[in-house]
Design an enzyme around this catalytic site. Structure first.
Site, PDB file in Angstrom:
ATOM      1  N   THR A  90       0.854  -1.200   0.000  1.00 28.43           N
ATOM      2  CA  THR A  90       0.000   0.000   0.000  1.00 28.43           C
ATOM      3  C   THR A  90       0.885   1.243   0.000  1.00 28.43           C
ATOM      4  O   THR A  90       1.887   1.290   0.729  1.00 28.43           O
ATOM      5  CB  THR A  90      -0.912  -0.008   1.249  1.00 28.43           C
ATOM      6  N   GLU A 120      -1.396  -1.916  14.060  1.00 29.34           N
ATOM      7  CA  GLU A 120      -2.083  -2.082  12.769  1.00 29.34           C
ATOM      8  C   GLU A 120      -3.408  -2.831  12.971  1.00 29.34           C
ATOM      9  O   GLU A 120      -4.441  -2.464  12.423  1.00 29.34           O
ATOM     10  CB  GLU A 120      -1.151  -2.873  11.842  1.00 29.34           C
ATOM     11  N   GLY A 136     -31.408  -3.950  -1.259  1.00 24.49           N
ATOM     12  CA  GLY A 136     -31.964  -4.514  -2.490  1.00 24.49           C
ATOM     13  C   GLY A 136     -31.020  -4.312  -3.665  1.00 24.49           C
ATOM     14  O   GLY A 136     -29.794  -4.289  -3.496  1.00 24.49           O
TER      15      GLY A 136
HETATM   16  C1  LIG Z   1      -4.889  -4.541  -0.826  1.00 23.99           C
HETATM   17  C2  LIG Z   1      -3.761  -5.094  -0.043  1.00 23.99           C
HETATM   18  C3  LIG Z   1      -2.915  -4.254   0.643  1.00 23.99           C
HETATM   19  C4  LIG Z   1      -1.816  -4.771   1.337  1.00 23.99           C
HETATM   20  N1  LIG Z   1      -0.929  -3.898   1.916  1.00 23.99           N
HETATM   21  C5  LIG Z   1       0.236  -4.386   2.411  1.00 23.99           C
HETATM   22  C6  LIG Z   1       1.281  -3.510   2.829  1.00 23.99           C
HETATM   23  O1  LIG Z   1       1.131  -2.272   2.795  1.00 23.99           O
HETATM   24  N2  LIG Z   1       2.434  -4.038   3.258  1.00 23.99           N
HETATM   25  C7  LIG Z   1       2.646  -5.394   3.323  1.00 23.99           C
HETATM   26  O2  LIG Z   1       3.724  -5.799   3.725  1.00 23.99           O
HETATM   27  N3  LIG Z   1       1.674  -6.248   2.944  1.00 23.99           N
HETATM   28  C8  LIG Z   1       0.492  -5.787   2.480  1.00 23.99           C
HETATM   29  N4  LIG Z   1      -0.494  -6.654   2.058  1.00 23.99           N
HETATM   30  C9  LIG Z   1      -0.270  -8.089   2.169  1.00 23.99           C
HETATM   31  C10 LIG Z   1      -1.128  -8.775   3.219  1.00 23.99           C
HETATM   32  O3  LIG Z   1      -0.725  -8.432   4.510  1.00 23.99           O
HETATM   33  C11 LIG Z   1      -1.051 -10.278   2.929  1.00 23.99           C
HETATM   34  O4  LIG Z   1      -1.819 -10.509   1.746  1.00 23.99           O
HETATM   35  C12 LIG Z   1      -1.539 -11.119   4.085  1.00 23.99           C
HETATM   36  O5  LIG Z   1      -0.637 -11.069   5.145  1.00 23.99           O
HETATM   37  C13 LIG Z   1      -1.737 -12.594   3.673  1.00 23.99           C
HETATM   38  O6  LIG Z   1      -0.603 -13.088   3.040  1.00 23.99           O
HETATM   39  P1  LIG Z   1      -0.725 -13.843   1.630  1.00 23.99           P
HETATM   40  O7  LIG Z   1      -1.525 -12.975   0.728  1.00 23.99           O
HETATM   41  O8  LIG Z   1       0.615 -14.238   1.199  1.00 23.99           O
HETATM   42  O9  LIG Z   1      -1.595 -15.107   1.947  1.00 23.99           O
HETATM   43  P2  LIG Z   1      -1.044 -16.598   2.386  1.00 23.99           P
HETATM   44  O10 LIG Z   1      -0.016 -16.426   3.440  1.00 23.99           O
HETATM   45  O11 LIG Z   1      -0.660 -17.294   1.124  1.00 23.99           O
HETATM   46  O12 LIG Z   1      -2.333 -17.208   2.984  1.00 23.99           O
HETATM   47  C14 LIG Z   1      -3.487 -17.490   2.186  1.00 23.99           C
HETATM   48  C15 LIG Z   1      -4.616 -17.865   3.102  1.00 23.99           C
HETATM   49  O13 LIG Z   1      -4.299 -19.090   3.764  1.00 23.99           O
HETATM   50  C16 LIG Z   1      -4.835 -19.106   5.079  1.00 23.99           C
HETATM   51  N5  LIG Z   1      -3.719 -19.261   6.028  1.00 23.99           N
HETATM   52  C17 LIG Z   1      -2.482 -18.729   5.967  1.00 23.99           C
HETATM   53  N6  LIG Z   1      -1.735 -19.120   7.026  1.00 23.99           N
HETATM   54  C18 LIG Z   1      -2.527 -19.927   7.768  1.00 23.99           C
HETATM   55  C19 LIG Z   1      -2.331 -20.653   8.987  1.00 23.99           C
HETATM   56  N7  LIG Z   1      -1.172 -20.590   9.673  1.00 23.99           N
HETATM   57  N8  LIG Z   1      -3.383 -21.368   9.470  1.00 23.99           N
HETATM   58  C20 LIG Z   1      -4.551 -21.429   8.804  1.00 23.99           C
HETATM   59  N9  LIG Z   1      -4.783 -20.762   7.657  1.00 23.99           N
HETATM   60  C21 LIG Z   1      -3.791 -20.015   7.137  1.00 23.99           C
HETATM   61  C22 LIG Z   1      -5.567 -17.768   5.250  1.00 23.99           C
HETATM   62  O14 LIG Z   1      -6.923 -17.936   4.923  1.00 23.99           O
HETATM   63  C23 LIG Z   1      -4.902 -16.871   4.231  1.00 23.99           C
HETATM   64  O15 LIG Z   1      -5.746 -15.809   3.793  1.00 23.99           O
HETATM   65  C24 LIG Z   1      -1.612  -6.164   1.403  1.00 23.99           C
HETATM   66  C25 LIG Z   1      -2.490  -7.019   0.730  1.00 23.99           C
HETATM   67  C26 LIG Z   1      -3.529  -6.510  -0.009  1.00 23.99           C
HETATM   68  C27 LIG Z   1      -4.402  -7.452  -0.791  1.00 23.99           C
END
Ligand SMILES: Cc1cc2nc3c(=O)[nH]c(=O)nc-3n(C[C@H](O)[C@H](O)[C@H](O)COP(=O)(O)OP(=O)(O)OC[C@H]3O[C@@H](n4cnc5c(N)ncnc54)[C@H](O)[C@@H]3O)c2cc1C
Length: 386
Positions: free
Chosen positions: A166, A251, A348
């Protein structure tokens, strides 16, 4: 329209009540009339950061001697709630990433020189901050990050990439997590760096098109032999993971505030809609089954709000609030889904039309169960402490 508001918590002093009124006025005068244009542009004008900075709202948590307000967590909660009430989650996210999630690392762990160099401009909204933790192969598992920082005679050289950042396109100041000791396991061996826009080797690879938060920019960044001076290291070498976890508490608290403010606004809009919408010879509001649905989500939203203030109070009192904050992140974000989708349903067809506030709030809210610690990860944090 009658604002849907809970009683102001007793813990808020006069200053914070004034902050709420002032931020609300700014939201009504500046954000609401312009938010749709910013959504279309995928960008928030820099003047918005500067105006809020001049009003003192972007540095409320930072030390007074560096241009901040020296306030506690309650200030972040009030700011988050009021920005979220705008109904533009993208605006609230861009602003709170700057005020509460990125530059905060400098305020907490920076040297006096780093604070003097960066905080006054950040507090004034002259610069915009970003926090760069997530990588293509490491999101929830922060300790799995691979970006590598190597110390040389001239300074640091960083190679790797970050994603979903972000303020990554339009920001000026990036707080970057990188591995400084590859032999150290997991959470050890990660350090933080301050990276200024234009650092040699820093590339903004692409700006993502998103489901929601369309007015905030989200980028993928590459570090290709990115060169930084020695004094770009932020905090103690090898302790970056612990700083990230510390700042995550704030956060996640702010996510609670965003959930609380968004819920209040969505419920308020829905009460208004139901009172005015006639069906079957009376207003929809007069159908108990309809208004009871709204009362039910209002009760849950009130619980989220209460937990938000409880967490803020615990943090301000110096108590260990990791369990409660993790509960808040999970419960607040999940409850918000129920609130916005109930409100959308009760609108709706109107609720399904792009550009109506409730449609936007439903899209914008979706990320809150994922970003900053997915619900499942948060519940594990709670369970570990039970
Ligand atoms: C619009 C947006 C803004 C963002 N802004 C920032 C930012 O400014 N800075 C930054 O550093 N990051 C940012 N992020 C990243 C965000 O913090 C990550 O997407 C988030 O931490 C999840 O990581 P991932 O997407 O790699 O999902 P993954 O780690 O691949 O996980 C996928 C899904 O698996 C499940 N999961 C994961 N781990 C576990 C577990 N241990 N046990 C059970 N289920 C689990 C959850 O449902 C999770 O959603 C942003 C993301 C988005 C989409």
């Amino acid at each position: 329209m009658t604002p849907f508001e809970f009683t102001e918590p007793d813990v808020l002093d006069e200053d914070l009540r004034m902050v709420r009124q002032q931020v609300r006025r700014f939201v009504d005068d500046v954000i609401v009339p312009n938010g749709e244009a910013w959504e279309a542009n995928g960008e928030i004008p820099r003047s918005v950061f500067r105006q809020l900075g001049e009003l003192g709202f972007l540095g409320m948590r930072h030390p007074v001697e560096y241009g901040g307000g020296g306030m506690g967590c309650m200030a972040s909660v009030v700011l988050g709630e009021e920005l979220a009430r705008s109904s533009f989650g993208g605006v609230a996210s861009a602003l709170t990433v700057h005020s509460d999630m990125s530059v905060s690392h400098i305020a907490h762990n920076g040297t006096d020189e780093q604070k003097r160099k960066y905080l006054p401009d950040a507090c004034a909204g002259r610069t915009v901050g970003a926090i760069c933790v997530t990588e293509p192969h490491a999101g929830s598992d922060v300790a799995g990050l691979k970006t590598r920082a190597v110390r040389t005679a001239e300074g640091w050289v960083i190679n790797g990439s970050k994603t979903y950042i972000t303020n990554g396109v339009y920001g000026d100041l990036y707080i970057v997590a990188a591995r400084t000791d590859p032999s150290a396991k997991g959470s050890r061996g990660i350090s933080l760096f301050i990276v200024e826009k234009g650092a040699p080797g820093l590339k903004v690879a692409r700006k993502f098109e998103k489901h929601g938060w369309r007015s905030s920019d989200t980028a993928e960044l590459f570090f290709d032999d990115m060169k930084l001076p020695h004094d770009a290291l932020l905090g103690e070498e090898g302790k970056g993971f612990y700083s990230i976890m510390d700042t995550f508490q704030n956060e996640r608290l702010v996510v609670g505030a965003l959930a609380s403010g968004t819920s209040a606004r969505a419920i308020e809009l829905t009460v208004d809609y139901l009172r005015n919408r006639q069906a079957f010879g009376k207003s929809l509001w007069e159908q108990p089954v309809v208004r009871n649905k709204l009362a039910w989500v209002a009760a849950k939203a009130a619980a989220v709000r209460a937990l938000t203030y409880q967490c803020a109070q615990m943090i301000d009192q110096g108590k260990d609030a990791v369990r409660e904050v993790s509960m808040l992140k999970a419960f607040g974000a999940e409850t918000l889904q129920e609130v916005v989708h109930t409100c959308l349903q009760l609108h709706g067809g109107t609720g399904y039309i792009i550009g109506t506030p409730v449609e936007r709030m439903a899209r914008d809210s979706r990320i809150l169960t994922i970003g900053g610690g997915a619900t499942e990860v948060m519940l594990e944090e709670v369970a570990k402490r039970m």
